[in-house]
Write a protein that holds these residues in place. Structure first.
Motif, PDB file in Angstrom:
ATOM      1  N   TRP A   1       0.833  -1.198   0.000  1.00 49.91           N
ATOM      2  CA  TRP A   1       0.000   0.000   0.000  1.00 49.91           C
ATOM      3  C   TRP A   1       0.869   1.249   0.000  1.00 49.91           C
ATOM      4  N   GLY A   2       2.003   1.176   0.722  1.00 47.09           N
ATOM      5  CA  GLY A   2       2.919   2.312   0.784  1.00 47.09           C
ATOM      6  C   GLY A   2       3.542   2.638  -0.564  1.00 47.09           C
ATOM      7  N   VAL A   3       3.864   1.617  -1.338  1.00 45.66           N
ATOM      8  CA  VAL A   3       4.444   1.846  -2.678  1.00 45.66           C
ATOM      9  C   VAL A   3       3.458   2.606  -3.558  1.00 45.66           C
ATOM     10  N   ILE A   4       2.189   2.205  -3.501  1.00 47.16           N
ATOM     11  CA  ILE A   4       1.163   2.918  -4.266  1.00 47.16           C
ATOM     12  C   ILE A   4       1.097   4.373  -3.809  1.00 47.16           C
ATOM     13  N   GLY A   5       1.162   4.591  -2.488  1.00 48.55           N
ATOM     14  CA  GLY A   5       1.129   5.945  -1.952  1.00 48.55           C
ATOM     15  C   GLY A   5       2.314   6.783  -2.411  1.00 48.55           C
ATOM     16  N   LEU A   6       3.500   6.179  -2.449  1.00 48.01           N
ATOM     17  CA  LEU A   6       4.691   6.913  -2.894  1.00 48.01           C
ATOM     18  C   LEU A   6       4.578   7.318  -4.360  1.00 48.01           C
ATOM     19  N   LEU A   7       4.037   6.440  -5.180  1.00 45.65           N
ATOM     20  CA  LEU A   7       3.852   6.765  -6.593  1.00 45.65           C
ATOM     21  C   LEU A   7       2.933   7.979  -6.754  1.00 45.65           C
ATOM     22  N   ILE A   8       1.857   8.010  -5.961  1.00 48.26           N
ATOM     23  CA  ILE A   8       0.935   9.152  -6.023  1.00 48.26           C
ATOM     24  C   ILE A   8       1.602  10.413  -5.495  1.00 48.26           C
ATOM     25  N   TYR A   9       2.371  10.265  -4.406  1.00 51.96           N
ATOM     26  CA  TYR A   9       3.018  11.436  -3.815  1.00 51.96           C
ATOM     27  C   TYR A   9       3.995  12.084  -4.790  1.00 51.96           C
ATOM     28  N   PHE A  10       4.894  11.289  -5.353  1.00 52.24           N
ATOM     29  CA  PHE A  10       5.910  11.858  -6.245  1.00 52.24           C
ATOM     30  C   PHE A  10       5.331  12.188  -7.620  1.00 52.24           C
ATOM     31  N   GLY A  11       4.255  11.501  -7.997  1.00 52.15           N
ATOM     32  CA  GLY A  11       3.663  11.789  -9.294  1.00 52.15           C
ATOM     33  C   GLY A  11       2.687  12.954  -9.273  1.00 52.15           C
ATOM     34  N   TYR A  12       2.130  13.263  -8.107  1.00 52.57           N
ATOM     35  CA  TYR A  12       1.120  14.317  -8.043  1.00 52.57           C
ATOM     36  C   TYR A  12       1.320  15.267  -6.858  1.00 52.57           C
TER      37      TYR A  12
END
Length: 511
Positions: A471-482
Motif C-alpha cells: 500500500w505504501g508503494v502505491i502511496g509513494l507513486l501518487i506522492y511523487f507523481g502528483y
C-alpha cells in the motif's frame, strides 16, 4: 527536518484558526466519542477470532494490545494538546517529521479508517443474520453472507450497511452528540449485562490449558484483537471541534481507552468460562484451522451437524451465542439486537474519520481540491465520501472480518509508531514549546509504544504484514507523481482561505 518539507506548528495552528471548525465538545462528549468508536466489532465479533488463535490466552492478548494502545495514547495526548486541529497522526507527523512521512501516515490511515469500516460492516452482517434467524425465523443462505475465502459469493448484508452509511454521510444525516451517547449507552449496557450473567457461571476449568497454541498464538491474537481498541484515536481527529482541547483531548483519549480495557477483560473472562469454552477448533488430524477460511467453516458446520454446541471460535455473533448456551436465550437475542443497532455507528465514525484525514490532506494541497468539494445542497464532502464508500463496500463484500481487521491494524500500528517517534523528536527539536499535557516518563513510554507497535505488526499474518509496504508503494507513486509538486508548503503558499472548496463546511461536524 527529517524527511522532506516540514509544516511548522505555528503555521498549522494559524491555518486551523482561520479555517477551523466550530468548537463544541467537552471532555465527557469526547470520552463518549472514543468509547463509541472503540466498542464495536472488536469485542462483539473478534472474540471468536481471538479464541481460535489463542484459546483462553486471548485474555493475555487483550492485555498486550491494551498496553500498546495505552502508551500510544499517552503520546497522542501530548501532541493533541499541542496541536488541537484535525488530521490526527498525519498532522502531527507533518509538523515534526516532514511532508513525505506525513503523507505516508495519512495514506496508512486509509487502511485504519476505510478498511476498518469494512471490517465493522462484516461484523455487523453476522449479528444481522443472527437476528433474522432467531427473531424472525429467516435463514439467509451462507453463500450470500460470506466472501469467497469462507466458501460464499458475496456478503450482501455488509454491502447494504456500507452503502447505507455512505448515503447518510453524503446527504448529511449525521448523528448528534446526544444520539452517539445513547448508542454508547446501549453498547455498554449490553456488555454489562453479558458480564453480569456470564461471570457467575464461569467454569475455571475452561482456562486450562491457558495457551493451547503457545505464546505465538497469543501474540497473533493480540495483533488481531488490537482492532478492538482502534478508534480511540478518533478523539484526536475531533480536536479542532473541542472546547479547551489542551485539557479535554487527553482526558478523552485516556478515559475512553481505560474504560474499554476493563470491559474487554471482563467480557473475555465471561466468554472463556462459559460452557462453550474457548479452545481452538482443529481438524480431524489435530491441525489448527485458520480463522475466516472455508476449512474452518466446514469443520464448524460438521460439529453442529453432529449435535454438539457451536464452538465460540465458530460463531459470527460470539457474545450473543454465549448467553444462549447458558440459558439466557432471549437476553442473548437482545445482546445481538444491541450489537445490530450500535455497530453501524462505528462504521459511520470510521468513514467520517476518513473524510477528516482527506480534508486535512486536501487543505495542504496533497490531494486534489475537487476531492473535498462541497455538495451544493447537502454541504458535505460528497466526492470523497462516495469514493471511500465504494472502497469500503467492495472490501466488505468479499473479505472476511479477520483479514480486514488485520489489514486495518497494519496501517494503524504504523500511524501509532509515527506518533511516538514524533513526540521524541519534538522533545529534542523544540523543548521549550508549551506542552499543556506532558507524556510521563517519555523516554520509557514512547520507546515502549514503538517497540510494542513493531511487535504487534510482525505478529500479524504474513499477508497483512505485506499489505502495508505494498500500500505504501502505491502511496509513494501518487506522492511523487502528483502531491509533491502541488503541496502548498512546497510552493510557499501559507494562506488559501480564498479556495472555496476548503471552507469549513467541507468537514461539517457530526455534533
Amino acid at each position: 527536518m527529517l524527511f522532506g518539507r516540514v509544516k511548522p506548528l505555528d503555521a498549522i495552528l494559524a491555518t486551523a484558526e482561520k479555517r477551523g471548525l466550530h468548537r463544541s465538545l467537552g471532555a465527557f462528549q469526547l470520552t463518549m466519542l472514543g468509547v463509541g468508536a472503540v466498542i464495536g466489532t472488536g469485542i462483539f465479533v473478534l472474540t471468536s477470532e481471538a479464541a481460535q488463535k489463542a484459546g483462553p490466552g486471548m485474555m493475555i492478548s487483550f492485555i498486550i494490545a491494551g498496553f500498546v494502545c495505552a502508551v500510544a495514547a499517552l503520546c497522542y495526548s501530548e501532541l493533541a494538546s499541542m496541536v488541537p486541529v484535525a488530521g490526527s497522526a498525519y498532522t502531527y507527523t507533518y509538523a515534526v517529521m516532514g511532508e513525505l512521512l506525513a503523507w505516508m501516515v495519512g495514506w496508512a490511515l486509509i487502511l485504519e479508517y476505510a478498511v476498518g469500516a469494512s471490517a465493522v460492516a462484516v461484523g455487523w452482517s453476522g449479528y444481522m443474520v443472527g437476528q433474522l434467524r432467531n427473531l424472525l425465523g429467516i435463514e439467509v443462505p451462507m453463500e450470500w453472507v460470506n466472501g469467497p475465502s469462507a466458501g460464499g459469493y458475496i456478503n450482501l448484508p455488509a454491502v447494504v450497511i456500507s452503502g447505507l452509511v455512505t448515503w447518510l454521510l453524503v446527504i448529511g444525516t449525521t448523528e448528534s452528540a446526544r444520539v452517539n451517547a445513547i448508542l454508547v449507552c446501549i453498547k455498554v449496557a449490553a456488555l454489562t449485562l453479558f458480564i453480569a450473567l456470564s461471570l457467575p457461571v464461569m467454569n475455571m476449568d475452561h482456562f486450562v490449558p491457558l495457551m493451547p497454541t503457545g505464546f505465538s498464538g497469543v501474540a497473533g491474537a493480540a495483533a488481531s484483537i488490537f482492532f478492538a481498541y482502534v478508534g480511540f484515536d478518533a478523539v484526536s481527529t475531533a480536536a479542532e471541534e473541542t472546547k479547551n482541547p489542551q485539557r479535554n483531548v487527553p482526558i478523552g483519549l485516556i478515559a475512553s481507552l481505560g474504560f474499554c480495557t476493563i470491559f474487554y477483560l471482563l467480557v473475555s473472562a465471561g466468554a472463556i468460562g462459559s460452557p462453550l469454552g474457548a479452545q481452538p477448533v482443529r481438524d480431524a488430524a489435530g491441525t489448527l484451522l485458520s480463522p475466516g477460511t472455508s476449512e474452518l467453516a466446514d469443520r464448524c458446520r460438521a460439529i453442529v451437524a453432529g449435535g454438539a454446541l457451536e464452538p465460540l471460535s465458530c460463531s459470527r455473533e460470539a457474545l450473543a451465542h454465549v448467553l444462549r448456551t447458558i440459558g439466557w436465550v432471549q437476553i442473548g437475542n437482545l445482546i445481538g439486537l444491541a450489537a445490530t443497532l450500535a455497530l453501524p455507528s462505528v462504521v459511520l465514525m470510521m468513514m467520517f474519520g476518513q473524510t477528516r484525514v482527506f480534508f486535512t490532506m486536501a487543505r495542504d494541497g496533497l490531494l486534489p481540491t475537487k476531492l473535498a468539494a462541497i455538495h451544493p445542497k447537502y454541504r458535505t464532502p460528497h466526492v470523497v465520501t462516495i469514493v471511500t464508500g465504494i472502497a469500503t463496500t467492495l472490501a466488505a463484500a468479499f473479505l472476511p472480518v479477520g483479514k480486514l481487521a488485520d489489514y486495518s491494524n497494519s496501517g494503524t500500528l504504523f500511524a501509532f509508531l509515527m506518533v511516538a517517534v514524533s513526540v521524541l523528536v519534538l522533545r529534542k527539536t523544540d523543548p521549550t514549546r508549551k506542552r499543556p499535557f506532558r507524556t510521563p516518563l517519555i523516554w520509557i513510554v514512547a520507546p515502549a509504544a514503538i517497540i510494542g507497535c513493531l511487535y504487534l505488526y510482525f505478529s500479524l499474518p504474513l499477508l497483512a504484514i505485506l499489505v502495508l509496504p505494498g500500500w505504501g508503494v502505491i502511496g509513494l507513486l501518487i506522492y511523487f507523481g502528483y502531491s509533491r509538486s502541488r503541496s502548498y508548503v512546497g510552493r510557499g503558499i501559507t494562506d488559501v482561505v480564498d479556495d472555496a472548496a476548503m471552507q469549513p463546511e467541507v468537514a461539517k461536524p457530526l455534533h
